[in-house]
Design a protein around this motif. Structure first.
Motif, mmCIF file in Angstrom:
data_model
loop_
_atom_site.group_PDB
_atom_site.id
_atom_site.type_symbol
_atom_site.label_atom_id
_atom_site.label_comp_id
_atom_site.label_asym_id
_atom_site.label_seq_id
_atom_site.Cartn_x
_atom_site.Cartn_y
_atom_site.Cartn_z
ATOM 1 N N GLY A 199 0.830 -1.211 0.000
ATOM 2 C CA GLY A 199 0.000 0.000 0.000
ATOM 3 C C GLY A 199 0.863 1.258 0.000
ATOM 4 O O GLY A 199 0.544 2.243 -0.665
ATOM 5 N N ARG A 200 1.962 1.202 0.740
ATOM 6 C CA ARG A 200 2.854 2.367 0.777
ATOM 7 C C ARG A 200 3.447 2.618 -0.619
ATOM 8 O O ARG A 200 3.594 3.761 -1.051
ATOM 9 N N THR A 201 3.765 1.520 -1.319
ATOM 10 C CA THR A 201 4.387 1.637 -2.641
ATOM 11 C C THR A 201 3.428 2.280 -3.641
ATOM 12 O O THR A 201 3.789 3.226 -4.348
ATOM 13 N N SER A 202 2.192 1.765 -3.687
ATOM 14 C CA SER A 202 1.249 2.379 -4.638
ATOM 15 C C SER A 202 0.864 3.771 -4.157
ATOM 16 O O SER A 202 0.703 4.704 -4.955
ATOM 17 N N GLY A 203 0.790 3.936 -2.829
ATOM 18 C CA GLY A 203 0.442 5.257 -2.267
ATOM 19 C C GLY A 203 1.468 6.314 -2.633
ATOM 20 O O GLY A 203 1.118 7.440 -2.971
ATOM 21 N N GLN A 204 2.742 5.935 -2.597
ATOM 22 C CA GLN A 204 3.728 6.983 -2.883
ATOM 23 C C GLN A 204 3.778 7.311 -4.378
ATOM 24 O O GLN A 204 4.057 8.445 -4.758
ATOM 25 N N LEU A 205 3.434 6.340 -5.222
ATOM 26 C CA LEU A 205 3.319 6.657 -6.657
ATOM 27 C C LEU A 205 2.191 7.675 -6.875
ATOM 28 O O LEU A 205 2.339 8.632 -7.628
ATOM 29 N N ARG A 206 1.087 7.459 -6.171
ATOM 30 C CA ARG A 206 -0.042 8.403 -6.312
ATOM 31 C C ARG A 206 0.308 9.777 -5.735
ATOM 32 O O ARG A 206 -0.118 10.809 -6.253
ATOM 33 N N LEU A 207 1.094 9.765 -4.670
ATOM 34 C CA LEU A 207 1.505 11.047 -4.086
ATOM 35 C C LEU A 207 2.352 11.839 -5.085
ATOM 36 O O LEU A 207 2.217 13.059 -5.220
ATOM 37 N N PHE A 208 3.227 11.140 -5.814
ATOM 38 C CA PHE A 208 4.041 11.843 -6.816
ATOM 39 C C PHE A 208 3.184 12.295 -8.010
ATOM 40 O O PHE A 208 3.510 13.299 -8.648
ATOM 41 N N ALA A 209 2.112 11.565 -8.292
ATOM 42 C CA ALA A 209 1.196 12.044 -9.338
ATOM 43 C C ALA A 209 0.595 13.377 -8.899
ATOM 44 O O ALA A 209 0.522 14.338 -9.666
ATOM 45 N N ARG A 210 0.200 13.457 -7.629
ATOM 46 C CA ARG A 210 -0.329 14.723 -7.101
ATOM 47 C C ARG A 210 0.730 15.832 -7.178
ATOM 48 O O ARG A 210 0.449 16.972 -7.537
ATOM 49 N N GLU A 211 1.971 15.447 -6.862
ATOM 50 C CA GLU A 211 3.066 16.430 -6.898
ATOM 51 C C GLU A 211 3.231 17.012 -8.306
ATOM 52 O O GLU A 211 3.461 18.203 -8.472
ATOM 53 N N LEU A 212 3.106 16.122 -9.293
ATOM 54 C CA LEU A 212 3.221 16.592 -10.676
ATOM 55 C C LEU A 212 2.112 17.586 -11.000
ATOM 56 O O LEU A 212 2.348 18.621 -11.625
ATOM 57 N N ARG A 213 0.896 17.265 -10.549
ATOM 58 C CA ARG A 213 -0.241 18.147 -10.878
ATOM 59 C C ARG A 213 -0.097 19.493 -10.177
ATOM 60 O O ARG A 213 -0.449 20.529 -10.745
ATOM 61 N N LEU A 214 0.430 19.475 -8.953
ATOM 62 C CA LEU A 214 0.610 20.746 -8.232
ATOM 63 C C LEU A 214 1.623 21.637 -8.941
ATOM 64 O O LEU A 214 1.485 22.849 -8.966
ATOM 65 N N GLY A 215 2.672 21.024 -9.471
ATOM 66 C CA GLY A 215 3.656 21.788 -10.251
ATOM 67 C C GLY A 215 4.594 22.664 -9.440
ATOM 68 O O GLY A 215 5.449 23.363 -9.999
ATOM 69 N N GLU A 216 4.470 22.600 -8.123
ATOM 70 C CA GLU A 216 5.313 23.451 -7.270
ATOM 71 C C GLU A 216 6.789 23.077 -7.395
ATOM 72 O O GLU A 216 7.676 23.917 -7.271
ATOM 73 N N TYR A 217 7.015 21.764 -7.660
ATOM 74 C CA TYR A 217 8.400 21.268 -7.749
ATOM 75 C C TYR A 217 9.182 21.957 -8.873
ATOM 76 O O TYR A 217 10.411 21.959 -8.877
ATOM 77 N N LEU A 218 8.461 22.553 -9.826
ATOM 78 C CA LEU A 218 9.136 23.233 -10.948
ATOM 79 C C LEU A 218 9.853 24.499 -10.508
ATOM 80 O O LEU A 218 10.732 25.004 -11.199
ATOM 81 N N ARG A 219 9.450 25.029 -9.342
ATOM 82 C CA ARG A 219 10.006 26.269 -8.775
ATOM 83 C C ARG A 219 10.034 27.393 -9.814
ATOM 84 O O ARG A 219 11.042 28.099 -9.951
ATOM 85 N N ALA A 220 8.954 27.478 -10.560
ATOM 86 C CA ALA A 220 8.905 28.466 -11.656
ATOM 87 C C ALA A 220 9.064 29.887 -11.121
ATOM 88 O O ALA A 220 8.414 30.275 -10.143
ATOM 89 N N ARG A 221 9.955 30.634 -11.744
ATOM 90 C CA ARG A 221 10.234 32.017 -11.340
ATOM 91 C C ARG A 221 10.336 32.883 -12.592
ATOM 92 O O ARG A 221 10.954 32.458 -13.572
ATOM 93 N N ILE A 222 9.770 34.035 -12.502
ATOM 94 C CA ILE A 222 9.862 34.971 -13.629
ATOM 95 C C ILE A 222 10.332 36.327 -13.103
ATOM 96 O O ILE A 222 9.731 36.877 -12.171
ATOM 97 N N ASP A 223 11.406 36.825 -13.673
ATOM 98 C CA ASP A 223 11.856 38.196 -13.375
ATOM 99 C C ASP A 223 11.790 38.967 -14.685
ATOM 100 O O ASP A 223 12.637 38.759 -15.573
ATOM 101 N N HIS A 224 10.766 39.822 -14.797
ATOM 102 C CA HIS A 224 10.587 40.534 -16.065
ATOM 103 C C HIS A 224 11.733 41.507 -16.331
ATOM 104 O O HIS A 224 12.374 42.006 -15.395
#
Ligand code: NAI
Ligand code: AKG
Length: 523
Positions: free
Chosen positions: A104-129
């Motif tokens: 359960g932990r194994t499939s759970g952590q795969l799903r957690l990373f799917a959520r991480e991808l959707r959140l997109g925060e990991y991209l640390r996107a920054r824009i300095d015009h």
């Protein structure tokens, strides 16, 4: 689901007709069917070439597609159900409840990373015009995001045949990052590995991923693993295992013409501090809980409480009496492999013959495949004279260090190497002592716990399963929790690029991911 013993190269089954190997039942040593193919040099070459070919496609898929792929792997693993648990039980000797939880932990952590991808925060996107009229020089337009490193090699761990193996945390975080993965399977559980690899291959097919995104390679000795780490197409390594293995791979990776990072999780003894008032208030309960944590899974956790430190007191005697009684009642437990059992017995024998160490309790005797729990004590002064006893003994053996004063305890701590965890047992009245220890523990360990036990790592956003060397190769990261994705990413800045060339997350307008724009967080 019948096992075939094949390798997986670019998500396709491949048989090698040369000499093979068989798994053995951990509890009896009986060989298990079938015979497994051993990879040859061409398999390493083919897996690396396929991963390299898949990389640009896979890395640039929309995040949603990679998320759906991770979820499909999770679904396929869940669907394996008892077939997977039973094979893992046979190969590892770990109990049903533990492996059901681990599945359960194994499939759970795969799903957690799917959520991480959707959140997109990991991209640390920054824009300095840009500020074209800035004086004395114009400011350029700069935009940053994280991109995947490239193909990653993951070494499956013996002690977590599911959660730290073929589709474990390293694989899940690398795939989430956008990196193809080549797994070097652990020879202790090839059947479990094949079942999980089959699940990944089906998910590749169902979600239309490039086939080279996944390979599983088995091989005897160090040759296959070394060849993978040396391959110029491989860009990072995830490993959980011995200090010797991890440091050998670190050296190999550092000596390549183009060095690459190795994220190795190796040895840790996870010091536990029993502060005086907590000890006085609940010595007996702490003694029992300590042994429960120590002996869980035959002690084969890198988070195992291998070292306890406390000040001499009557309460410490009560703690020790309770722990001694608890150890004496612990049944011997099957260990993962004969090699791991032998290393454990050698470690215990080394402690038993060392001057200054006293074996105060042993668990019950058992079958030849079983390890007996063991509890040792020594004084702080003896530890300071010979700190080599702080070396990990992987299994259910632990050392209680009895310190004459807080200064002596601090001197013991100053001799410890980097740790995954450090645990404080404290009451309110212990706060001042704890506050003195805390900055020291922050430098020592990746996770600091209060009034708990270090075994059992929650998979969450705020988890750190890492720590300074030798607990891991690089204490700046974690192998559990969503921050694990960072290990397989690097930043790229885009200066003055036309919008048409920018990745979607860095264009002006709503990008659907958190960003920092001109110094201000958005979303
Ligand atoms: N602290 C921890 O989390 C763990 C520690 N261990 C320690 O490791 C000992 C042996 O257990 P194993 O799981 O077999 O770990 P190991 O480190 O011997 O092997 C793990 C994997 O790395 C590969 N490998 C090891 N050394 C290598 C090298 N020099 N070059 C290329 N590949 C290499 C092996 O083939 C295997 O696939 C245990 O007795 C225990 O002391 C094992 C598991 C977890
Ligand atoms: O305690 C856990 O859940 C993880 C421990 C671990 O990473 C290990 O034993 O290798």
């Amino acid at each position: 689901m019948a096992l075939t013993g094949e390798l997986f190269i670019a998500s396709k089954r491949v048989r090698r007709d040369g000499p093979g190997f068989q798994a053995v039942a951990a509890s009896t040593g009986t060989p298990l069917e079938p015979s497994f193919s051993m990879a040859v040099r061409e398999d390493v070459e083919a897996a690396a070439a396929a991963a390299e070919a898949a990389f640009p496609v896979y890395a640039n898929l929309p995040r949603e597609k990679r998320a759906a792929f991770l979820e499909a792997i999770a679904d396929e693993i869940d669907a394996l159900g008892e077939t997977l648990t039973e094979r893992a039980m046979q190969e590892s000797g770990l109990p049903h409840a533990r492996l059901t939880g681990e599945r359960g932990r194994t499939s759970g952590q795969l799903r957690l990373f799917a959520r991480e991808l959707r959140l997109g925060e990991y991209l640390r996107a920054r824009i300095d015009h840009a500020i074209p009229d800035r004086q004395p020089a114009p400011k350029p337009d700069l935009r940053l995001r994280m991109i995947p490193l490239g193909p990653v090699v993951v070494f499956g761990a013996s002690n977590f045949p599911l959660a730290f193996s073929v589709a474990g945390g390293d694989t899940a975080s690398a795939l989430a990052a956008g990196c193809p993965v080549i797994v070097k399977g652990h020879s202790a559980h090839p059947g479990t590995s094949e079942l999980v690899a089959g699940a990944i291959a089906r998910a590749v097919e169902k979600t239309g991923m490039p086939a080279g995104v996944f390979s599983l390679i088995n091989g005897a000795g160090n040759e296959v693993g070394s060849a993978l780490v040396s391959d110029p197409r491989v860009k990072a390594v995830g490993f959980t295992g011995s200090r010797g293995g991890g440091t050998a791979l670190m050296k190999l990776a550092a000596s390549r013409p183009v060095p690459i990072p190795v994220y190795a999780e190796m040895s840790s003894i996870n010091p536990v501090f029993l502060l005086p008032h907590a000890l006085e208030a609940r010595a007996e309960a702490l003694g029992k809980a300590y042994i429960a944590s120590l002996t869980m899974g035959a002690g084969q956790f890198c988070t195992n409480p291998g070292l306890v430190l406390a000040l001499e007191s009557p309460a410490l005697d009560r703690f020790l009496a309770a722990a001694t009684e608890a150890v004496s009642g612990v049944a011997a437990q099957t260990m993962l492999t004969p090699g791991i059992l032998k290393a454990y017995e050698n470690g215990v024998a080394r402690w038993a013959s060392a001057p200054g160490l006293t074996r105060v309790a042993q668990g019950q005797e058992g079958a030849a495949s079983c390890g007996r729990a063991a509890l040792f004590t020594m004084t702080g002064a003896d530890f300071i004279a010979d700190p080599s006893h702080a070396e990990e003994v992987f299994g259910a053996a632990s050392l209680l260090v009895r310190c004459a004063s807080l200064d002596e305890l601090l001197a013991v701590v100053s001799l410890l190497e980097g740790q995954l965890t450090a645990t404080l047992h404290l009451d309110d009245v212990d706060t001042e002592t704890a506050a003195r220890l805390l900055p020291i523990l922050e430098r020592l360990a990746g996770r600091i716990l209060a009034n708990g036990w270090p075994t059992g790592v929650e998979v969450t956003d705020a988890q750190v399963h890492g720590g300074p060397f030798p607990s891991t190769a690089d204490g700046r990261s974690t192998s559990v929790g969503t921050l694990a994705i960072d290990r397989f990413l690097r930043p790229v800045a885009y200066q003055d690029l036309p919008a048409a060339l920018l990745p979607a997350e860095l264009r002006d307008g709503d990008a659907g991911v958190p960003r920092r724009i001109d110094g201000k967080p958005t979303l």
